[in-house]
Write an enzyme that holds these catalytic residues in place. Structure first.
Site, PDB file in Angstrom:
ATOM      1  N   GLU A  20       0.811  -1.184   0.165  1.00  0.00           N
ATOM      2  CA  GLU A  20      -0.021   0.037   0.047  1.00  0.00           C
ATOM      3  C   GLU A  20       0.899   1.407  -0.113  1.00  0.00           C
ATOM      4  O   GLU A  20       0.800   2.073  -0.861  1.00  0.00           O
ATOM      5  CB  GLU A  20      -0.870   0.040   1.304  1.00  0.00           C
ATOM      6  CG  GLU A  20      -2.159  -0.936   1.222  1.00  0.00           C
ATOM      7  CD  GLU A  20      -3.208  -0.809  -0.005  1.00  0.00           C
ATOM      8  OE1 GLU A  20      -3.161   0.333  -0.309  1.00  0.00           O
ATOM      9  OE2 GLU A  20      -3.826  -1.548  -0.159  1.00  0.00           O
ATOM     10  N   THR A  21       2.003   1.359   0.847  1.00  0.00           N
ATOM     11  CA  THR A  21       2.526   2.516   1.111  1.00  0.00           C
ATOM     12  C   THR A  21       3.938   2.663   1.135  1.00  0.00           C
ATOM     13  O   THR A  21       4.664   3.301   1.753  1.00  0.00           O
ATOM     14  CB  THR A  21       2.105   3.382   2.339  1.00  0.00           C
ATOM     15  OG1 THR A  21       2.359   2.503   3.321  1.00  0.00           O
ATOM     16  CG2 THR A  21       0.467   3.534   2.233  1.00  0.00           C
TER      17      THR A  21
END
Length: 326
Positions: free
Chosen positions: A127-128
């Site tokens: 995700e990040t």
């Protein structure tokens, strides 16, 4: 006759006049759906009208958001192309560093929720990049743009904007300052507003469920999300499969949610590379990898990963990265 100087001035005025509506249209102060939204927040949730109106007036329409949502990687890339983005040596190295740094928190989350530390970390990694890239758009702009100017999913994003205002009121956040993805997802684990309200938890006991700045809360919240969606501790995620020459290709990639038993898939020409109990539910997948077609059987835990992002490519990337992190 007009002088050349006068003509230039007139032309400049015409440009300003005809451009003005388009400049004004970049915000939502006069958008009919925005007006209805303000009414709803006032009547149903008790917000002050002036407060909501001020927020909506300050929300800016972003064409780049509309462009981004029209070409998500999950729908435009093959598995081989997608894998190269998320399952890399760099992301694996960073993931191991993240796991080492937060070893105690991950161990507690695994103990409390039954979700392996490497799966939690893989989600945050995909995700990040473990919190390195949590998004550059104001969530307010993202949700207003998609709610009011993306008819295909406008209802969904308008509801998320509603959830966002409820969230910032509950958490005492500044709604104009929080940044996230083009779709309005926030924090280490990229929760949308409704997921944030339902599944984010205060995992460090400071009284705030902050998944935006606090990796401890983020770890606990990802684990909580997985448990709530039916993660089965100790059970496998997916296995490679071999297919017979006459296998039923039509049942591959039908649904993310398993609808056939392993025994039924075997009868259709899909044989797992390991022994799986025949009554387990599974879904058959056909993926285009760099070295050709790959066949997989996704089990219940694979489906649980897709509840985070409704894509078999996403779930496969999370699974394979988690294997690298072991």
């Amino acid at each position: 006759m007009f002088s050349s100087k006068t003509l230039v001035t007139l032309l400049a005025l015409l440009v300003v006049c005809f451009s003005a509506p388009f400049v004004l249209a970049s915000d939502y102060s006069n958008h009919p759906q925005a007006k209805a939204f303000v009414d709803k927040m006032v009547t149903e949730h008790g917000f002050k009208r002036a407060y909501v109106q001020q927020l909506i007036n300050g929300a800016v329409r972003k064409q780049s958001i509309l462009d981004a949502i029209s070409r998500p990687a999950e729908k435009t890339k093959t598995w081989g192309q997608y894998r190269k983005i998320f399952v890399t040596k760099t992301r694996t190295r960073q993931g191991k560093e993240f796991m080492q740094k937060h070893a105690k928190t991950l161990a507690r989350a695994e103990r409390d929720f039954g979700v392996p530390a490497e799966v939690i970390s893989s989600i945050i990694g995909v995700e990040t990049r473990y919190g390195r890239n949590t998004g550059s758009y104001r969530v307010l702009d993202s949700l207003a743009t998609l709610g009011f100017d993306y008819p295909k999913r406008g209802k969904f994003f308008t509801r998320e904007l509603e959830e966002y205002l409820l969230l910032v009121r509950e958490q005492k956040f500044d709604p104009t300052q929080i940044k996230g993805s083009y779709a309005g997802a926030m924090g280490y684990g990229q929760f949308i507003s409704s997921s944030y309200r339902h599944y984010a938890i205060d995992f460090d006991g400071d009284g705030v469920a902050d998944i935006i700045n606090n990796p401890v809360d983020a770890i606990g919240s990802v684990a909580n999300y997985f448990k709530a969606h039916g993660w089965q501790p100790g059970e496998p995620v997916t296995y490679t499969a071999m297919v017979t020459a006459d296998h039923n290709a039509d049942i591959a990639n039908q649904k993310l949610k398993p609808k056939f038993t392993v025994a039924e898939l075997e009868a259709e020409g899909y044989q797992s590379t390991v022994v799986i109990e025949g009554e387990q539910m599974a879904t058959a997948m056909r993926l285009e990898g760099d070295d050709g077609i790959e066949h997989w059987l996704g089990l219940k835990n694979f489906y649980v990963i897709t509840r985070y992002n409704h894509s078999k490519l996403y779930a496969m990337a999370v699974y394979q990265l988690s294997e690298e992190l072991k």
